[in-house]
Design a protein around this motif. Structure first.
Motif, PDB file in Angstrom:
ATOM      1  N   PHE A 143     -70.000-126.285 -76.242  1.00 45.09           N
ATOM      2  CA  PHE A 143     -70.106-126.490 -74.752  1.00 45.09           C
ATOM      3  C   PHE A 143     -69.846-128.037 -74.762  1.00 45.09           C
ATOM      4  O   PHE A 143     -70.467-129.113 -75.167  1.00 45.09           O
ATOM      5  CB  PHE A 143     -71.464-126.526 -74.074  1.00 45.09           C
ATOM      6  N   THR A 145     -68.965-132.576 -77.462  1.00 42.47           N
ATOM      7  CA  THR A 145     -69.203-131.314 -77.403  1.00 42.47           C
ATOM      8  C   THR A 145     -70.322-130.959 -78.136  1.00 42.47           C
ATOM      9  O   THR A 145     -70.778-131.234 -79.406  1.00 42.47           O
ATOM     10  CB  THR A 145     -67.969-130.317 -78.105  1.00 42.47           C
ATOM     11  N   ILE A 146     -71.196-130.083 -77.904  1.00 41.58           N
ATOM     12  CA  ILE A 146     -72.690-129.725 -78.467  1.00 41.58           C
ATOM     13  C   ILE A 146     -72.677-127.957 -78.447  1.00 41.58           C
ATOM     14  O   ILE A 146     -72.598-127.386 -77.094  1.00 41.58           O
ATOM     15  CB  ILE A 146     -73.953-130.148 -77.652  1.00 41.58           C
ATOM     16  N   ARG A 147     -72.891-127.303 -79.489  1.00 44.42           N
ATOM     17  CA  ARG A 147     -72.893-126.064 -79.626  1.00 44.42           C
ATOM     18  C   ARG A 147     -71.560-125.374 -78.820  1.00 44.42           C
ATOM     19  O   ARG A 147     -71.740-124.320 -78.186  1.00 44.42           O
ATOM     20  CB  ARG A 147     -73.847-125.572 -79.161  1.00 44.42           C
ATOM     21  N   THR A 187     -69.872-131.383 -72.840  1.00 42.93           N
ATOM     22  CA  THR A 187     -71.172-132.371 -72.109  1.00 42.93           C
ATOM     23  C   THR A 187     -70.490-133.127 -71.165  1.00 42.93           C
ATOM     24  O   THR A 187     -69.946-134.027 -71.551  1.00 42.93           O
ATOM     25  CB  THR A 187     -71.909-132.988 -72.892  1.00 42.93           C
TER      26      THR A 187
END
Lengths: 162, 225
Positions: free
Chosen positions: B70, B66-68, B72
């Protein structure tokens, strides 16, 4: 970003408008479920009865099905087939092109008829085409169509892959 | 063509494994499928012939973290390597975000490798994509075989580098994966060139498979940043 790889994103308002239009269509046509799949094989939205199968795999195969048929169309001298129909014993599916970028897939059974689905679908496709054309016409901010979403996230990306 | 879904908070990206027939593209996906946690991957779909040769494509969705906020999600595809399946091979490239070229290290497959590389450039160009400007990595597979060509030869034949014309990018960039080697460098002729990152692999045992996947997915995410 690569030249020609047009990334796009849609907002929650777009999503709500798309969902609403599809719900109306399902109600009018008595079909079970409608899925929107983008031409590269990504699932955009599912409305109606939640399918029991793996929707991601389904979306991929749908896009492949449509692309393969596009090529078949060219071979016989057509520019494309804007809709496809697959008939099963109990379950059938109808696929239609939306704005040349998205595919609408409708699953239906013997509670309705192909004629009714086809009739109502034309209206739904027109509506969705307008909606999607608005989405695509909007200037996509940021390189990947992700307005500021991953900007400055380099450290976080590095960490993810350590 | 990455897709960002704000409703489900997902970033979806498409990675295609390209290369000559029997080079190990499907084996890469099978290894990934076998190794990642079942809750972070979907089904492995294979459209193959009775003899297990890829007819249309293989497909595997994997979540890489997960990035920010969100998720992936990477959609991994392979293409059929056999020359006569070009029509279906080209279709798979539609909307691609990153490419892995799986080369076969065996000396006698050099010509097939080069043909596949040329075919990749041609098919990408037909879609208007510029391979030199997008996330692209090369994997030299089957490094364990006795008839594997030296990496130096493979690099010279398949990854000689493309010209860097932008003055701001004409500076030496070391290759983080190989000490003493550079991704961007100046040739003795004075010309600046950029090579695609490369990885050595033995896909049947899984060696180098995740290194390749990590490298390409990182490049894809960075292209969005």
């Amino acid at each position: 970003m690569p030249v020609g790889a047009a990334s796009w994103s849609f907002s929650q308002e777009d999503f709500a408008a798309i969902t609403q239009s599809l719900q109306r269509f399902l109600h009018d046509s008595n079909a079970r479920c409608a899925l929107l799949v983008d031409r590269s094989g990504q699932l955009v939205a599912t409305v109606g009865e939640q399918p029991k199968f793996d929707p991601t795999a389904f979306a991929t195969l749908t896009a492949a099905d449509f692309s393969a048929n596009d090529q078949l169309a060219k071979l016989i001298g057509e520019s494309d087939f804007n809709s496809l129909f697959h008939q099963g014993e109990k379950e059938s599916m109808y696929l239609a092109d939306v704005a040349r970028r998205v595919i609408l897939v409708v699953l239906f059974d013997n509670r309705t008829t192909l004629g009714l689905v086809r009739l109502k679908m034309k209206q739904a496709v027109d509506e969705l085409t307008k909606l999607f054309e608005q989405v695509f016409a909007r200037p996509q901010q940021g390189k990947g169509g992700a307005p500021g979403l991953l900007a400055g996230a380099d450290d976080e990306i590095d960490k993810l892959f350590q | 063509m990455s897709m960002i879904n704000y409703a489900s908070r997902e970033i979806n990206c498409k990675i295609v494994y390209y290369g000559p027939g029997l080079g190990g593209k499907t084996t890469n996906l099978e290894h990934i499928y076998g190794k990642v946690q079942p809750d972070t991957r979907g089904k492995l779909i294979s459209l193959a012939t009775e003899t297990e040769r890829t007819l249309f494509f293989d497909f595997l969705p994997v979540d890489l973290g997960t990035i920010r906020g969100f998720k992936t999600r990477f959609h991994l595809y392979t293409v059929p390597g056999q020359v006569y399946y070009n029509a279906s091979r080209k279709l798979i490239l539609k909307g691609v975000d990153g490419i892995v070229f799986v080369g076969d290290s065996q000396v006698e497959r050099m010509e097939a490798n080069q043909e596949a590389m040329q075919n990749l450039y041609d098919n990408m160009a037909e879609y208007g994509y510029d391979l030199t400007k997008m996330p692209f990595v090369i994997q030299y597979n089957k490094r364990d075989l006795p008839n594997a060509a030296p990496v130096r030869d493979l690099q010279a034949g398949l990854n000689p580098g493309w010209e860097v014309t932008e003055p701001s990018r004409q500076r030496v960039a070391p290759d983080p994966a190989h000490a003493g080697e550079n991704l961007v460098e100046q040739l003795p002729t004075g010309e600046w060139v950029e090579h695609a990152p490369y990885f050595e692999a033995v896909a049947v045992t899984g060696d180098g498979v995740f290194e390749t996947l990590r490298a390409v997915s990182k490049l894809v995410l960075k292209s969005l940043a």
